[in-house]
Each structure stands twice: as C-alpha cells, then as structure tokens.
Write a protein that holds these residues in place. Sequence first.
Motif, PDB file in Angstrom:
ATOM      1  N   TRP A 197       0.845  -1.186   0.000  1.00  0.00           N
ATOM      2  CA  TRP A 197       0.000   0.000   0.000  1.00  0.00           C
ATOM      3  C   TRP A 197       0.886   1.244   0.000  1.00  0.00           C
ATOM      4  CZ3 TRP A 197       0.495   3.239   4.234  1.00  0.00           C
ATOM      5  CH2 TRP A 197       1.082   2.681   5.374  1.00  0.00           C
ATOM      6  N   ARG A 199      -0.600   4.843   0.385  1.00  0.00           N
ATOM      7  CA  ARG A 199      -1.085   5.976   1.188  1.00  0.00           C
ATOM      8  C   ARG A 199      -2.430   5.634   1.806  1.00  0.00           C
ATOM      9  NH1 ARG A 199      -1.971  12.052  -1.192  1.00  0.00           N
ATOM     10  NH2 ARG A 199      -3.524  10.938  -2.455  1.00  0.00           N
ATOM     11  N   VAL A 200      -2.643   6.123   3.034  1.00  0.00           N
ATOM     12  CA  VAL A 200      -3.873   5.892   3.791  1.00  0.00           C
ATOM     13  C   VAL A 200      -4.439   7.239   4.235  1.00  0.00           C
ATOM     14  CG1 VAL A 200      -4.850   4.927   5.900  1.00  0.00           C
ATOM     15  CG2 VAL A 200      -3.157   3.628   4.618  1.00  0.00           C
ATOM     16  N   ALA A 219     -10.968   3.824   6.389  1.00  0.00           N
ATOM     17  CA  ALA A 219      -9.781   4.285   5.670  1.00  0.00           C
ATOM     18  C   ALA A 219      -9.977   4.150   4.173  1.00  0.00           C
ATOM     19  CB  ALA A 219      -8.553   3.484   6.108  1.00  0.00           C
ATOM     20  N   VAL A 221      -7.537   3.747   0.836  1.00  0.00           N
ATOM     21  CA  VAL A 221      -6.173   3.257   0.643  1.00  0.00           C
ATOM     22  C   VAL A 221      -5.809   3.282  -0.834  1.00  0.00           C
ATOM     23  CG1 VAL A 221      -4.554   1.434   1.279  1.00  0.00           C
ATOM     24  CG2 VAL A 221      -6.745   1.615   2.480  1.00  0.00           C
ATOM     25  N   GLU A 222      -4.589   3.773  -1.113  1.00  0.00           N
ATOM     26  CA  GLU A 222      -4.014   3.686  -2.450  1.00  0.00           C
ATOM     27  C   GLU A 222      -2.888   2.664  -2.416  1.00  0.00           C
ATOM     28  OE1 GLU A 222      -2.973   7.654  -3.988  1.00  0.00           O
ATOM     29  OE2 GLU A 222      -4.094   8.439  -2.262  1.00  0.00           O
ATOM     30  N   PHE A 223      -2.831   1.805  -3.437  1.00  0.00           N
ATOM     31  CA  PHE A 223      -1.817   0.767  -3.528  1.00  0.00           C
ATOM     32  C   PHE A 223      -0.795   1.104  -4.612  1.00  0.00           C
ATOM     33  CE2 PHE A 223      -5.193  -1.256  -1.259  1.00  0.00           C
ATOM     34  CZ  PHE A 223      -4.569  -2.161  -0.408  1.00  0.00           C
ATOM     35  N   SER A 230     -11.415   0.714   0.124  1.00  0.00           N
ATOM     36  CA  SER A 230     -11.958   1.257   1.368  1.00  0.00           C
ATOM     37  C   SER A 230     -11.925   0.160   2.421  1.00  0.00           C
ATOM     38  CB  SER A 230     -13.390   1.763   1.179  1.00  0.00           C
ATOM     39  OG  SER A 230     -14.257   0.698   0.827  1.00  0.00           O
ATOM     40  N   PHE A 326       0.076  -0.761   8.511  1.00  0.00           N
ATOM     41  CA  PHE A 326      -1.193  -0.243   7.993  1.00  0.00           C
ATOM     42  C   PHE A 326      -2.095   0.206   9.140  1.00  0.00           C
ATOM     43  CE2 PHE A 326      -5.603  -0.662   6.751  1.00  0.00           C
ATOM     44  CZ  PHE A 326      -5.647   0.032   5.557  1.00  0.00           C
ATOM     45  N   THR A 330      -3.371   4.000   9.857  1.00  0.00           N
ATOM     46  CA  THR A 330      -4.789   4.328  10.007  1.00  0.00           C
ATOM     47  C   THR A 330      -4.989   5.238  11.211  1.00  0.00           C
ATOM     48  OG1 THR A 330      -5.491   2.247   8.977  1.00  0.00           O
ATOM     49  CG2 THR A 330      -7.086   3.354  10.409  1.00  0.00           C
ATOM     50  N   SER A 333      -3.247   8.757  10.607  1.00  0.00           N
ATOM     51  CA  SER A 333      -4.017   9.591   9.692  1.00  0.00           C
ATOM     52  C   SER A 333      -5.285  10.113  10.360  1.00  0.00           C
ATOM     53  CB  SER A 333      -4.376   8.787   8.440  1.00  0.00           C
ATOM     54  OG  SER A 333      -5.229   9.532   7.596  1.00  0.00           O
ATOM     55  N   ARG A 341       1.732   8.104   4.357  1.00  0.00           N
ATOM     56  CA  ARG A 341       2.322   7.226   3.354  1.00  0.00           C
ATOM     57  C   ARG A 341       3.068   6.079   4.011  1.00  0.00           C
ATOM     58  NH1 ARG A 341       2.521   8.791  -1.883  1.00  0.00           N
ATOM     59  NH2 ARG A 341       1.714  10.879  -2.352  1.00  0.00           N
TER      60      ARG A 341
END
Length: 370
Positions: A197, A199-200, A219, A221-223, A230, A326, A330, A333, A341
Amino acid sequence: MTVPLRAAIIGTGAIAHAHAEAIAALAPRVELAAVVDVDADRARTFAERFGAATVHSEVDALLAERPDLVHICTPPQTHVPLAVRALRAGIPVLVEKPTALSLAEMDELVAVSRETGVPALTVFQHRFGEAAQRLMRLRDEGVLGRPLVAVCETLWYRSADYFDLPWRGRWDVEGGGPTMGHGIHQFDLLLAVLGSWRRVSAVAARQALPTDTEDVSMALVEFDSGALASVTNSIVSPREVSRLRFDFEHATVEVEHLYGYADADWVFTPAPGHEDLAERWSAESSTADAAATSSHRSQLGAILDAFATGREPGVAADDARRTLEFAAATYASAFRGMPVRAGDITPGDPFYRSMDGGAVPWPAVKGATA
C-alpha cells in the motif's frame, strides 16, 4: 513412522482453544506436548481436555522441554516479550494477533528473528483458506488483469460488558480497538492480495462503547499497483458481517462470512468475454474440501507443510509488519487529520512507539493509556 511435531501453548484462555483444536485436528502430524498459564487450575483443565502431556506454571519450564513450536495465546501486551524469550531459546513461535502493540515492538521481534534465524509467525489464518489461495494463484498468473477497486469491511458487534476484562479497550494493553483486534484479519487478507500500500487517509471515532480506544475506523487506501480500496472496522454494527470484494479488470471476486469463510462463501463474477475464468474457478472450487474454513487449522497445516519441506512458513514477522504498519497509519491519519504514506512512521514518530500516538481526541475512561 513420522514423529509428530511437538507443540506447546502459552496462555490457555479463549483463543487457545482454537489453537488446541487445530493441533488435535492435524494429529498425528502434531501433538500438544505442554501448556503454561498463570492460572494453574485453568491450565490443568485445559490440558486434560486437549491431552497435553505436561502442565507448567513457568514459561521457562515449558521452554526447557524444547517444543518444536510455541503458540502464544496471551493478552497482547505480552506477545513480543514471550516471543523473544522463545526465539532466543531457539524455538519457533506462532503469535496471536495483534503480533505487537507498536511498530517499535514489531521491529524488535523482526530483529530477534533475523538474529537467531528462528521463525516468528503471526496468526493471519484468512490467507490460508482454499479460495484465498486460489485467488492469489490467479493473481500471480496475471489472468485476472490489474486490480482496480476493493472493499474490506469488518462490521461486528460487541456489547459494553465485553470490555469488563481489564485489558480490553486500552491502548497500553490491547494496542487499539477494532483496527488492531478485529478488522486486522480482513485487511491482512486485503493486503496479501493487493500487495504494497502507498497511502492511507482515515477517520476513527469512539461512537458508543466504554473504551479508551476507537470502536470504529474507516480508511481509503491507495496501492502501489494503482488499486484503490476502502477499509471499515467496526464493533458497533448489530448485523455482523465480514466482507471482502476485489474488482480486477477481468473479474470480481468476493466473499462474505463472519469469523471464517468456506469455499462456498465466495462468488466469482467474470467480466464480459472472460467467462472461461469463471469456469476455471468453479472447476477448482469443486475439488476443494467443502467443510474446510479459513481457520487456525488451515494456517497450522500450511506451517507443518513448510517445516516438512524446508520452506519458510507464513506469516513471518517481516511480512506481518506491513499489516501492523497499515494499522498504525490508520490511527496516525485519523488522529492527525492528514494522509499517511507507507514508511512515514519512523522511530522518531510517536505513532512508532504506540498506536495512539499520544493524540487521541477523546478522554480515557478505563485508566492508563500508552
């Protein structure tokens, strides 16, 4: 005749029963050799029920028996100290989730495992169900195309009296709320399927329960692959469900269950023009064990297979660290109100030392916090 692997259990509370049942189900490949608990009566009762050969009141006495694998089933704040003792004694460990209360603790465990060359494993059993293994094989072959969108939901319910145990709902003892103790199984499988991953962006709240921790987090999430997901972790949801959905270019693969899935809980929907994938999924599913679930048994069986063939068993500490990072991201953030990140939480960051990061925006109700 093959000599069974000798397993031992530290802590004979509720979750230890799942471990002992897995050991019993996999006999004669493995046997329960010894148990230890601070509650001597509970340990004896447990040993009698599951056929443990010896009962100890001290961890060192259990380790002196030189078991082949130690299952650590104690409250979370003891996981890493006990695991380190076993590793330094040369004994592999299988640690209940959460592996550690912080990234600092996790890095200590990773370091000791590397130093000693002894495996430190985490219980993330949902990776080992037959359908999840099939999904990851198809992913690796590339036939599903790129991962695009995913949804991961752990919507569970816990009443206020669930937190009567003094170690539940506290940052300093349990490490966090449903993000650490409940949803972690689902989003570990999400990460196992989708990879690294990037960015959260998250929110967390204490909506209803008498805890110091959150009772819900969400959250986005971008991988690294470009996939978006989500993730929802809740223990205030009366209709309980655990749900994962993966939308690839060529198929949607999804599962809905509660505490463990069977093959029949999965649904495979091909994109137009890729009906052959559904046929393959169905054909491979038809040969699966219909009664098998994503359980402690499935992961322990995979560990035994790895030991027997000289392969590295899963889930090793450095792999489990990604899942714990992760969770930390979470919280960071949510409590800082900004995206986090991968790699942002370094030793100088308060969220490296504890999941609350000293930044929880609501007052404590259970006493001390980390």
